[in-house]
Design a protein around this motif. Structure first.
Motif, mmCIF file in Angstrom:
data_model
loop_
_atom_site.group_PDB
_atom_site.id
_atom_site.type_symbol
_atom_site.label_atom_id
_atom_site.label_comp_id
_atom_site.label_asym_id
_atom_site.label_seq_id
_atom_site.Cartn_x
_atom_site.Cartn_y
_atom_site.Cartn_z
ATOM 1 N N PHE A 18 0.678 -1.132 0.031
ATOM 2 C CA PHE A 18 -0.011 -0.002 -0.128
ATOM 3 C C PHE A 18 0.898 1.326 -0.005
ATOM 4 O O PHE A 18 0.387 2.225 -0.736
ATOM 5 C CB PHE A 18 -0.955 -0.137 1.216
ATOM 6 C CG PHE A 18 -2.194 -0.933 1.014
ATOM 7 C CD1 PHE A 18 -3.270 -0.402 0.081
ATOM 8 C CD2 PHE A 18 -2.092 -2.129 1.373
ATOM 9 C CE1 PHE A 18 -4.471 -1.121 -0.148
ATOM 10 C CE2 PHE A 18 -3.487 -2.691 1.143
ATOM 11 C CZ PHE A 18 -4.569 -2.194 0.554
ATOM 12 N N GLU A 19 1.907 1.287 0.784
ATOM 13 C CA GLU A 19 2.845 2.258 0.841
ATOM 14 C C GLU A 19 3.572 2.796 -0.444
ATOM 15 O O GLU A 19 3.429 3.809 -0.937
ATOM 16 C CB GLU A 19 3.845 2.238 1.810
ATOM 17 C CG GLU A 19 4.628 3.408 2.094
ATOM 18 C CD GLU A 19 5.646 3.134 3.324
ATOM 19 O OE1 GLU A 19 6.691 3.974 3.184
ATOM 20 O OE2 GLU A 19 5.355 2.777 4.058
ATOM 21 N N PHE A 22 0.661 4.063 -3.357
ATOM 22 C CA PHE A 22 0.581 5.394 -3.059
ATOM 23 C C PHE A 22 1.695 6.303 -3.159
ATOM 24 O O PHE A 22 1.524 7.393 -3.730
ATOM 25 C CB PHE A 22 -0.327 5.651 -1.617
ATOM 26 C CG PHE A 22 -1.948 5.236 -1.735
ATOM 27 C CD1 PHE A 22 -2.744 6.244 -2.026
ATOM 28 C CD2 PHE A 22 -1.980 3.949 -1.588
ATOM 29 C CE1 PHE A 22 -3.988 5.642 -2.010
ATOM 30 C CE2 PHE A 22 -3.384 3.403 -1.644
ATOM 31 C CZ PHE A 22 -4.537 4.458 -1.830
ATOM 32 N N GLU A 30 2.348 11.086 0.837
ATOM 33 C CA GLU A 30 0.928 10.260 0.855
ATOM 34 C C GLU A 30 1.087 8.634 1.078
ATOM 35 O O GLU A 30 0.373 8.040 1.790
ATOM 36 C CB GLU A 30 0.215 10.713 -0.300
ATOM 37 C CG GLU A 30 -1.253 9.973 -0.520
ATOM 38 C CD GLU A 30 -2.346 10.747 0.426
ATOM 39 O OE1 GLU A 30 -3.183 10.305 0.364
ATOM 40 O OE2 GLU A 30 -1.951 11.762 0.672
ATOM 41 N N ILE A 34 -0.596 6.548 4.159
ATOM 42 C CA ILE A 34 -1.193 5.280 3.578
ATOM 43 C C ILE A 34 -0.941 4.352 4.432
ATOM 44 O O ILE A 34 -1.491 3.258 4.836
ATOM 45 C CB ILE A 34 -1.619 5.131 2.270
ATOM 46 C CG1 ILE A 34 -2.469 6.459 1.832
ATOM 47 C CG2 ILE A 34 -2.421 3.884 1.952
ATOM 48 C CD1 ILE A 34 -3.715 6.584 2.354
#
Length: 73
Positions: A18-19, A22, A30, A34
């Motif tokens: 996820f990191e 984003f 961001e 996240i």
């Protein structure tokens, strides 16, 4: 492609996916935000209220989604 809902043994990979996703689309700040949100979601949401689904291509995590009950405090 395989699908799973297991979090425990894959937690670091999930957070990183996820990191990185984003960060690539929205920038480093961001991505970090996240990544921290996903970690908090995993760590603080009761397991019976957190539903997760992940897609794997061989041993690489290529996608994932979380569903949880919305709570406003």
């Amino acid at each position: 492609m395989k699908f799973s809902s297991a979090i425990d043994e894959n937690q670091d990979m999930i957070i990183n996916m996820f990191e990185e996703s984003f960060t690539a689309s929205e920038g480093r700040e961001e991505g970090k935000l996240i990544g921290a949100l996903v970690k908090e979601l995993i760590d603080t949401t009761p397991s019976q209220e957190l539903f997760s689904f992940f897609a794997w291509e061989e041993s690489e995590l290529i996608g994932g989604i979380f569903f949880s009950r919305f709570r406003f405090q």
